[in-house]
Design a protein around this motif. Structure first.
Motif, PDB file in Angstrom:
ATOM      1  N   VAL A  46      -7.309  -4.216   9.123  1.00 27.28           N
ATOM      2  CA  VAL A  46      -6.567  -4.353   7.863  1.00 27.28           C
ATOM      3  C   VAL A  46      -7.645  -3.577   7.005  1.00 27.28           C
ATOM      4  O   VAL A  46      -8.719  -3.696   6.916  1.00 27.28           O
ATOM      5  CB  VAL A  46      -6.169  -5.816   7.452  1.00 27.28           C
ATOM      6  CG1 VAL A  46      -5.791  -5.709   6.042  1.00 27.28           C
ATOM      7  CG2 VAL A  46      -5.452  -6.507   8.300  1.00 27.28           C
ATOM      8  N   PRO A  47      -6.858  -2.436   6.255  1.00 26.64           N
ATOM      9  CA  PRO A  47      -5.696  -2.054   6.138  1.00 26.64           C
ATOM     10  C   PRO A  47      -5.198  -1.378   7.530  1.00 26.64           C
ATOM     11  O   PRO A  47      -6.155  -0.753   8.046  1.00 26.64           O
ATOM     12  CB  PRO A  47      -5.513  -1.078   5.168  1.00 26.64           C
ATOM     13  CG  PRO A  47      -6.818  -0.608   4.820  1.00 26.64           C
ATOM     14  CD  PRO A  47      -7.692  -1.918   5.324  1.00 26.64           C
ATOM     15  N   LEU A  48      -3.813  -1.257   7.834  1.00 32.66           N
ATOM     16  CA  LEU A  48      -3.489  -0.735   9.257  1.00 32.66           C
ATOM     17  C   LEU A  48      -3.705   0.969   9.008  1.00 32.66           C
ATOM     18  O   LEU A  48      -3.255   1.560   8.144  1.00 32.66           O
ATOM     19  CB  LEU A  48      -1.880  -0.496   8.997  1.00 32.66           C
ATOM     20  CG  LEU A  48      -1.254  -0.245  10.515  1.00 32.66           C
ATOM     21  CD1 LEU A  48      -1.701  -0.974  11.907  1.00 32.66           C
ATOM     22  CD2 LEU A  48       0.168  -0.119  10.111  1.00 32.66           C
TER      23      LEU A  48
ATOM     24  N   TYR B 118       2.851  -9.346   0.475  1.00 32.36           N
ATOM     25  CA  TYR B 118       2.839  -8.126   1.501  1.00 32.36           C
ATOM     26  C   TYR B 118       4.242  -7.487   1.424  1.00 32.36           C
ATOM     27  O   TYR B 118       4.267  -6.240   1.621  1.00 32.36           O
ATOM     28  CB  TYR B 118       2.589  -8.656   2.950  1.00 32.36           C
ATOM     29  CG  TYR B 118       2.606  -7.677   3.804  1.00 32.36           C
ATOM     30  CD1 TYR B 118       1.482  -6.913   3.938  1.00 32.36           C
ATOM     31  CD2 TYR B 118       3.650  -7.159   4.651  1.00 32.36           C
ATOM     32  CE1 TYR B 118       1.236  -5.799   4.867  1.00 32.36           C
ATOM     33  CE2 TYR B 118       3.513  -5.872   5.513  1.00 32.36           C
ATOM     34  CZ  TYR B 118       2.567  -5.421   5.605  1.00 32.36           C
ATOM     35  OH  TYR B 118       2.265  -4.407   6.598  1.00 32.36           O
TER      36      TYR B 118
ATOM     37  N   GLU C 264      -3.520  -2.966   2.080  1.00 39.08           N
ATOM     38  CA  GLU C 264      -2.548  -2.290   3.155  1.00 39.08           C
ATOM     39  C   GLU C 264      -1.657  -1.628   2.136  1.00 39.08           C
ATOM     40  O   GLU C 264      -1.096  -0.352   2.595  1.00 39.08           O
ATOM     41  CB  GLU C 264      -1.983  -3.346   3.908  1.00 39.08           C
ATOM     42  CG  GLU C 264      -1.166  -2.445   5.058  1.00 39.08           C
ATOM     43  CD  GLU C 264      -1.310  -3.372   6.456  1.00 39.08           C
ATOM     44  OE1 GLU C 264      -0.275  -3.577   7.196  1.00 39.08           O
ATOM     45  OE2 GLU C 264      -2.385  -3.633   6.860  1.00 39.08           O
TER      46      GLU C 264
ATOM     47  N   TRP D 133      -3.483   1.972   0.892  1.00 36.42           N
ATOM     48  CA  TRP D 133      -4.140   2.474   1.873  1.00 36.42           C
ATOM     49  C   TRP D 133      -3.463   2.894   3.220  1.00 36.42           C
ATOM     50  O   TRP D 133      -3.155   4.393   3.374  1.00 36.42           O
ATOM     51  CB  TRP D 133      -5.460   1.928   2.836  1.00 36.42           C
ATOM     52  CG  TRP D 133      -6.046   2.623   3.853  1.00 36.42           C
ATOM     53  CD1 TRP D 133      -5.456   2.989   5.183  1.00 36.42           C
ATOM     54  CD2 TRP D 133      -7.152   3.641   3.643  1.00 36.42           C
ATOM     55  NE1 TRP D 133      -6.391   3.828   5.691  1.00 36.42           N
ATOM     56  CE2 TRP D 133      -7.419   4.459   5.069  1.00 36.42           C
ATOM     57  CE3 TRP D 133      -8.171   3.811   2.649  1.00 36.42           C
ATOM     58  CZ2 TRP D 133      -8.428   4.978   5.202  1.00 36.42           C
ATOM     59  CZ3 TRP D 133      -9.136   4.759   2.887  1.00 36.42           C
ATOM     60  CH2 TRP D 133      -9.280   5.256   4.372  1.00 36.42           C
ATOM     61  N   SER D 134      -2.375   2.261   3.580  1.00 42.92           N
ATOM     62  CA  SER D 134      -1.699   2.289   4.876  1.00 42.92           C
ATOM     63  C   SER D 134      -0.299   3.203   4.479  1.00 42.92           C
ATOM     64  O   SER D 134       0.111   3.329   3.427  1.00 42.92           O
ATOM     65  CB  SER D 134      -1.356   1.109   5.548  1.00 42.92           C
ATOM     66  OG  SER D 134      -2.381   0.038   5.821  1.00 42.92           O
TER      67      SER D 134
ATOM     68  N   ARG E  86       3.690  -1.415  10.309  1.00 40.31           N
ATOM     69  CA  ARG E  86       3.675  -1.856   8.946  1.00 40.31           C
ATOM     70  C   ARG E  86       4.712  -2.868   8.506  1.00 40.31           C
ATOM     71  O   ARG E  86       5.522  -2.656   7.955  1.00 40.31           O
ATOM     72  CB  ARG E  86       3.835  -0.630   8.269  1.00 40.31           C
ATOM     73  CG  ARG E  86       3.577  -0.742   6.724  1.00 40.31           C
ATOM     74  CD  ARG E  86       2.035  -0.744   6.367  1.00 40.31           C
ATOM     75  NE  ARG E  86       2.145  -0.460   4.857  1.00 40.31           N
ATOM     76  CZ  ARG E  86       2.280  -1.298   3.854  1.00 40.31           C
ATOM     77  NH1 ARG E  86       2.716  -2.640   4.326  1.00 40.31           N
ATOM     78  NH2 ARG E  86       2.535  -1.158   2.701  1.00 40.31           N
TER      79      ARG E  86
ATOM     80  N   PHE F 197       0.907  -7.753  10.388  1.00 38.63           N
ATOM     81  CA  PHE F 197      -0.062  -7.865   9.242  1.00 38.63           C
ATOM     82  C   PHE F 197      -0.637  -9.275   9.464  1.00 38.63           C
ATOM     83  O   PHE F 197      -1.830  -9.652   9.440  1.00 38.63           O
ATOM     84  CB  PHE F 197       0.510  -7.720   7.839  1.00 38.63           C
ATOM     85  CG  PHE F 197      -0.372  -8.131   6.630  1.00 38.63           C
ATOM     86  CD1 PHE F 197      -1.365  -7.559   6.605  1.00 38.63           C
ATOM     87  CD2 PHE F 197      -0.429  -9.340   6.252  1.00 38.63           C
ATOM     88  CE1 PHE F 197      -2.378  -7.763   5.409  1.00 38.63           C
ATOM     89  CE2 PHE F 197      -1.122  -9.880   5.059  1.00 38.63           C
ATOM     90  CZ  PHE F 197      -2.369  -9.031   4.897  1.00 38.63           C
TER      91      PHE F 197
ATOM     92  N   THR G  86      -4.282  -9.959  10.169  1.00 37.72           N
ATOM     93  CA  THR G  86      -5.230 -10.392   9.306  1.00 37.72           C
ATOM     94  C   THR G  86      -5.863 -11.909  10.038  1.00 37.72           C
ATOM     95  O   THR G  86      -7.035 -12.183   9.583  1.00 37.72           O
ATOM     96  CB  THR G  86      -4.232 -10.816   8.059  1.00 37.72           C
ATOM     97  OG1 THR G  86      -4.073  -9.794   7.411  1.00 37.72           O
ATOM     98  CG2 THR G  86      -5.402 -11.735   7.136  1.00 37.72           C
TER      99      THR G  86
END
Length: 498
Positions: free
Chosen positions: A7-9, A405, A452, A455-456, A465, A470, A474
């Motif tokens: 995380v992040p993916l 999320y 996430e 960044w992802s 995703r 997640f 996590t």
């Protein structure tokens, strides 16, 4: 391959040809970039208790300058060892934190699964905000929060340095600000402020973790503390503009310890007000190497639209003339004279209300871009559930990890192109947050969801995703966070690894 605790993916994760994971033992060595090797050694010591020796030809090789997008990296774990190549120093730093997430203990010892990762950020600006005005947080606490955020690949720290409850930064041309207006906080507890050397220390520590400090001095509203120090600059509280919490009423010239908002304002029509703005932002610009200065502009509920527009136009231009890029909350988009290139920070909901989306779009029409901070998704000070002892619930009630999320940055404000979005920031307001333990309790694990989003890849561009992915990824970070001293609540939404 099994779901890895990343995380992040990352942008791409694939197994390598190695038949077995790579072991980390007391004999493991590292070579390459000296700074990065020191970072990795310190993290491994904390995570595993092992000392990583430096050699010329290590089992783990760290290098900078392999090409690629800014902040990107490549990580490969094979039978012959581990190699991380960063496009730049920040990319290598992020690759190291990805490696540390991959390390896990077994009955046979510490191992790293055989994987190959290619990774780069979606957004250039990935921020967290810490409010040090409602409750003051000392330098050590800020450093600890920097470490937590940098490990999740955040690269900006927004410090909310002033509000109705206190002024938290030494301004040498205006010594009354800290002499008269820094001693209290919400609830009447002790206040505090940063000397200029303290502030420089925070900036330097953030830079060592590849984070840029974005300081905010909020105005024309949220300025009751300014009036305590300089009554000639502040209007009397406008009590019929208060968004009330039922706490103590503000009184002109007296420190305020409640949490109501909207009642305070600088005197918009006085030239002395703009001399003050020039003084404080001039010193702030000299202290701040980063490109951004945030002047607030939110919740000026007792200020007329005409006066608000006048102030925003003049204040944003004063900031621009320091050589920095002004940043303001999205309300400032209503001002037709907003300085060109000003960055907007959107704090309304995932589904905009009260015209917030139109005000946000105004920044992009003026040559600026947007930072997205939808309050009902990534305001970390919202309660994670109704019975939680810390936090507030005004942003559509409690914000679960799942709700934190399940949002997509490109879908919040209609009419924006991807390039109009500078990035994502997760604010933590501190009306109920007095200690580092409080910070951890509200930020984690929802800060990982914000990481996430920042960044992802977009939710439509990566198969993993998803909320289900997640929550498992996590959960796998629980042992790492524990060894790092993060006192996170064991949210029942997450299947924690023990």
């Amino acid at each position: 391959m099994p779901t890895l605790p990343l995380v992040p993916l990352p942008r791409r994760v694939a197994p390598t040809e190695a038949a077995s994971p790579f072991p980390i033992t007391s004999a493991t060595t590292v070579s390459g970039d000296t700074d990065a090797a020191g970072t990795l050694a310190a993290l491994l010591r904390t995570r595993t208790g092992l000392e990583l020796a430096a050699t010329d030809d290590g089992d783990i090789v760290l290098s900078v300058g392999g090409g690629g997008e800014p902040e990107s990296y490549r990580l490969r774990v094979g039978a012959d060892g581990i190699r991380i190549d960063g496009a730049d120093a920040a990319g290598l730093f992020y690759g190291i934190h990805t490696l540390v997430q991959l390390i896990h203990g077994t009955d046979a010892g510490w191992i790293v699964p055989a994987v190959e990762i290619e990774d780069a950020p979606r957004f250039a600006y990935r921020g967290v905000m810490l409010d040090v005005a409602r409750h003051f947080h000392d330098v050590d606490t800020v450093r600890a929060y920097i470490d937590r955020a940098a490990a999740l690949k955040f690269n900006h720290l927004h410090l909310h340095l002033s509000d109705d409850q206190g002024w938290r930064l030494e301004i040498r041309s205006r010594p009354e600000l800290t002499r008269a207006a820094s001693a209290t906080s919400v609830g009447g507890g002790p206040g505090g402020y940063y000397t200029q050397d303290d502030y420089r220390a925070i900036v330097a520590y953030a830079a060592s973790r590849h984070m840029t400090v974005v300081p905010e001095l909020d105005m024309p509203g949220h300025t009751h503390a300014v009036g305590v120090a300089h009554p000639e600059l502040a209007e009397n509280p406008v009590l019929d503009a208060v968004v009330s919490s039922g706490g103590p009423a503000p009184r002109a010239g007296e420190p305020y310890t409640g949490i109501d908002v909207g009642f305070s304002s600088l005197r918009i029509g006085e030239d002395a007000t703009y001399d003050f703005v020039a003084d404080v932002f001039g010193e702030l610009a000299e202290l701040t190497p980063g490109p951004y200065l945030h002047f607030g502009g939110d919740e000026a509920l007792g200020t007329s639209p005409e006066d608000f527009a006048t102030f925003v136009a003049r204040a944003s231009e004063i900031v621009r003339r320091t050589g920095k890029t002004p940043v303001a909350w999205h309300e400032a988009g209503a001002a037709p004279g907003l300085a060109r290139g000003t960055i907007g920070q959107y704090w309304s909901f995932v589904t905009p209300v009260d015209g917030a989306d139109e005000r946000a779009r105004a920044f992009t029409r003026g040559g600026g871009r947007l930072i997205l901070s939808p309050a009902d998704a990534i305001y970390l000070d919202m309660k994670p559930h109704e019975d939680f002892p810390l936090g507030l619930t005004w942003a559509r009630g409690a914000t679960s990890v799942e709700r934190a999320y399940r949002w997509e940055p490109s879908a919040v404000v209609d009419g924006l192109a991807e390039e109009d979005i500078l990035g994502v920031e997760a604010p933590l307001w501190t009306e109920t947050v007095a200690t580092l333990e409080d910070i951890d309790a509200l930020a984690f694990p929802r800060i990982a969801a914000a990481a996430e989003a920042a960044w992802s890849p977009a939710t439509s561009d990566a198969g993993d995703r998803t909320w289900e992915s997640f929550r498992v990824r996590t959960g796998g970070l629980g042992p790492l966070w524990t060894t790092l001293g993060i006192r996170f609540p064991a949210s029942p939404e997450i299947p924690w690894t023990t």
